[in-house]
Scaffold this motif. Structure first.
Motif, PDB file in Angstrom:
ATOM      1  N   SER A   4       0.540  -1.603   0.256  1.00  0.00           N
ATOM      2  CA  SER A   4       0.114  -0.067   0.103  1.00  0.00           C
ATOM      3  C   SER A   4       0.761   1.132   0.202  1.00  0.00           C
ATOM      4  CB  SER A   4      -1.405   0.168   1.045  1.00  0.00           C
ATOM      5  OG  SER A   4      -1.177   1.255   1.384  1.00  0.00           O
ATOM      6  N   ILE A   5       1.200   2.145  -0.820  1.00  0.00           N
ATOM      7  CA  ILE A   5       1.691   3.338  -0.881  1.00  0.00           C
ATOM      8  C   ILE A   5       0.784   4.850  -0.868  1.00  0.00           C
ATOM      9  CG2 ILE A   5       3.236   4.426  -2.160  1.00  0.00           C
ATOM     10  CD1 ILE A   5       3.502   1.069  -2.568  1.00  0.00           C
ATOM     11  N   LYS A   6       1.497   5.669  -0.345  1.00  0.00           N
ATOM     12  CA  LYS A   6       0.475   6.312   0.449  1.00  0.00           C
ATOM     13  C   LYS A   6       0.755   7.880   0.313  1.00  0.00           C
ATOM     14  CE  LYS A   6      -2.413   5.073   4.475  1.00  0.00           C
ATOM     15  NZ  LYS A   6      -3.070   4.883   5.610  1.00  0.00           N
ATOM     16  N   TYR A   7       0.585   8.500   0.041  1.00  0.00           N
ATOM     17  CA  TYR A   7       0.694  10.205  -0.715  1.00  0.00           C
ATOM     18  C   TYR A   7       0.160  11.009  -0.134  1.00  0.00           C
ATOM     19  CZ  TYR A   7       1.832   7.310  -4.537  1.00  0.00           C
ATOM     20  OH  TYR A   7       2.013   6.661  -5.225  1.00  0.00           O
ATOM     21  N   PHE A   8       0.944  12.360   0.399  1.00  0.00           N
ATOM     22  CA  PHE A   8       0.642  12.861   1.267  1.00  0.00           C
ATOM     23  C   PHE A   8       0.549  14.535   0.584  1.00  0.00           C
ATOM     24  CE2 PHE A   8       0.101  10.092   4.568  1.00  0.00           C
ATOM     25  CZ  PHE A   8      -1.141  10.615   4.963  1.00  0.00           C
ATOM     26  N   ILE A  14       0.621  15.285  -7.505  1.00  0.00           N
ATOM     27  CA  ILE A  14       0.971  14.597  -8.252  1.00  0.00           C
ATOM     28  C   ILE A  14       0.422  13.942  -9.231  1.00  0.00           C
ATOM     29  CG2 ILE A  14       3.046  13.997  -9.477  1.00  0.00           C
ATOM     30  CD1 ILE A  14       4.950  16.242  -7.612  1.00  0.00           C
ATOM     31  N   THR A  15       0.497  12.405  -8.338  1.00  0.00           N
ATOM     32  CA  THR A  15      -0.420  11.255  -8.493  1.00  0.00           C
ATOM     33  C   THR A  15      -1.423  11.358  -8.907  1.00  0.00           C
ATOM     34  OG1 THR A  15      -0.581  10.401  -6.278  1.00  0.00           O
ATOM     35  CG2 THR A  15       1.557  10.383  -7.196  1.00  0.00           C
ATOM     36  N   TRP A  30      14.338   2.416  -3.687  1.00  0.00           N
ATOM     37  CA  TRP A  30      14.425   3.194  -4.440  1.00  0.00           C
ATOM     38  C   TRP A  30      14.382   2.331  -5.754  1.00  0.00           C
ATOM     39  CZ3 TRP A  30      17.802   0.652  -8.218  1.00  0.00           C
ATOM     40  CH2 TRP A  30      17.727  -0.611  -7.743  1.00  0.00           C
ATOM     41  N   GLU A  31      14.167   0.780  -5.662  1.00  0.00           N
ATOM     42  CA  GLU A  31      13.067   0.447  -6.925  1.00  0.00           C
ATOM     43  C   GLU A  31      11.868   0.514  -6.925  1.00  0.00           C
ATOM     44  OE1 GLU A  31      15.817  -4.340  -6.761  1.00  0.00           O
ATOM     45  OE2 GLU A  31      14.785  -3.792  -5.589  1.00  0.00           O
ATOM     46  N   LEU A  32      11.288   0.758  -5.917  1.00  0.00           N
ATOM     47  CA  LEU A  32      10.110   0.291  -5.726  1.00  0.00           C
ATOM     48  C   LEU A  32       9.537   1.974  -6.277  1.00  0.00           C
ATOM     49  CD1 LEU A  32       6.864   0.894  -4.935  1.00  0.00           C
ATOM     50  CD2 LEU A  32       7.411   1.242  -2.734  1.00  0.00           C
ATOM     51  N   LEU A  33      10.695   3.060  -6.000  1.00  0.00           N
ATOM     52  CA  LEU A  33      10.786   4.468  -6.688  1.00  0.00           C
ATOM     53  C   LEU A  33      10.498   5.030  -7.817  1.00  0.00           C
ATOM     54  CD1 LEU A  33      12.528   6.520  -3.724  1.00  0.00           C
ATOM     55  CD2 LEU A  33       9.603   6.122  -4.101  1.00  0.00           C
ATOM     56  N   GLU A  34      11.648   3.601  -8.110  1.00  0.00           N
ATOM     57  CA  GLU A  34      11.489   3.168 -10.202  1.00  0.00           C
ATOM     58  C   GLU A  34      10.718   3.379 -10.875  1.00  0.00           C
ATOM     59  OE1 GLU A  34      14.441   3.812 -11.779  1.00  0.00           O
ATOM     60  OE2 GLU A  34      15.743   4.791 -10.445  1.00  0.00           O
ATOM     61  N   VAL A  35       9.751   2.054  -9.920  1.00  0.00           N
ATOM     62  CA  VAL A  35       8.614   2.145 -10.959  1.00  0.00           C
ATOM     63  C   VAL A  35       7.317   3.675 -10.575  1.00  0.00           C
ATOM     64  CG1 VAL A  35       6.634   0.515 -10.400  1.00  0.00           C
ATOM     65  CG2 VAL A  35       8.408  -0.129 -10.135  1.00  0.00           C
ATOM     66  N   LEU A  36       7.407   3.617  -9.246  1.00  0.00           N
ATOM     67  CA  LEU A  36       6.949   5.532  -9.263  1.00  0.00           C
ATOM     68  C   LEU A  36       7.104   6.288 -10.207  1.00  0.00           C
ATOM     69  CD1 LEU A  36       5.769   5.449  -5.323  1.00  0.00           C
ATOM     70  CD2 LEU A  36       4.921   4.482  -6.983  1.00  0.00           C
ATOM     71  N   ASN A  42       6.427  13.514 -12.916  1.00  0.00           N
ATOM     72  CA  ASN A  42       6.940  14.522 -11.888  1.00  0.00           C
ATOM     73  C   ASN A  42       6.718  14.024 -10.515  1.00  0.00           C
ATOM     74  OD1 ASN A  42       5.597  15.972 -14.099  1.00  0.00           O
ATOM     75  ND2 ASN A  42       4.119  15.932 -13.952  1.00  0.00           N
ATOM     76  N   LEU A  43       6.552  13.401 -10.104  1.00  0.00           N
ATOM     77  CA  LEU A  43       7.608  12.959  -9.143  1.00  0.00           C
ATOM     78  C   LEU A  43       9.219  13.240  -9.157  1.00  0.00           C
ATOM     79  CD1 LEU A  43       5.722   9.218  -7.738  1.00  0.00           C
ATOM     80  CD2 LEU A  43       6.001  12.076  -6.519  1.00  0.00           C
ATOM     81  N   LYS A  44       9.700  12.963 -10.112  1.00  0.00           N
ATOM     82  CA  LYS A  44      10.882  12.556 -10.216  1.00  0.00           C
ATOM     83  C   LYS A  44      12.074  13.670  -9.343  1.00  0.00           C
ATOM     84  CE  LYS A  44      14.602   9.984 -12.604  1.00  0.00           C
ATOM     85  NZ  LYS A  44      15.360   8.724 -14.033  1.00  0.00           N
TER      86      LYS A  44
END
Lengths: 77, 147
Positions: A4-8, A14-15, A30-36, A42-44
């Protein structure tokens, strides 16, 4: 595993969501972030930290929880 | 005497002066206290590109925020000779001029409460995942950044 990924704050804008489930087969944050980053380019270039088990963790950390949270700079008070 | 039980820190909307007043009054029975110190954070109507901020809408990663508030509380009690300590932070919309953060510390002596209050407020700003969305008069917004 299903994470479960949460964003604030700005990151949820952005998401365009506050939470989502992602089926993820690798090990590290970091591997999860590559996917995101692929999903949300625009998250990058945004300033954010990652929390696992309610603690901030470096991106090199192994994922061991079910919930990963992306947090923009804190601005309480 | 230490008032260490975990309480809810978050309050929906602004923190009223009545709430703050009652909070002070509740301590009159604790007569080992010789000094209180209070920090009140107020929403500022900053002007950006000619538009004034009319309100801040606060959100938080509440699970982690409550854990962090608890840690800050514990370390403040460890570091300083405090009798009481209360923290309240707003969630949701707080209009410019209204109070969004109320920190209240009590001790037998004044020096302790000056140092403790600064420590606690700085810790909150740095460690608690709360996010402020600054709403302008024309309903556009920007995300608050703490300095």
């Amino acid at each position: 595993m299903i994470l479960s990924i949460k964003y604030f704050g700005l990151l949820a804008e952005i998401t365009n969501k506050e939470e989502e489930l992602i089926d993820f087969s690798r090990s590290y944050i970091w591997e999860l972030l590559e996917v995101l980053y692929i999903k949300y380019p625009n998250l990058k270039n945004k300033d954010f930290q990652v929390a696992q088990n309610q603690e901030l963790v470096p991106f090199e950390t192994e994922i061991n929880g079910k919930e990963i949270v992306l947090l923009p700079p804190f601005s309480g008070g | 005497m230490s008032d260490k039980k975990i309480k809810s820190v978050f309050i929906q909307g602004a923190i009223s002066s009545e709430f703050i007043g009652k909070s002070i009054a509740k301590h009159q029975t604790k007569t080992s206290i010789g000094a209180h110190n209070i920090f009140l954070g107020q929403v500022r109507a900053d002007v950006v590109d000619g538009k004034a901020i009319k309100a801040i809408e606060y959100s938080a990663y509440e699970d982690m925020a409550n854990a962090k508030f608890y840690e800050i509380r514990e370390s403040a009690f460890e570091k300083f000779e405090l009798i009481c300590m209360h923290i309240y932070h707003s969630l949701g919309t707080v209009n410019a001029g209204d109070i969004c953060l109320f920190v209240f510390v009590s001790s037998p002596h004044r020096k302790t409460v000056f140092d403790a209050l600064e420590f606690i407020v700085e810790e909150i700003k740095a460690k608690v995942p709360v996010f402020g969305k600054e709403i302008f008069e024309d309903n556009s917004h920007q995300w608050k950044v703490n300095n």
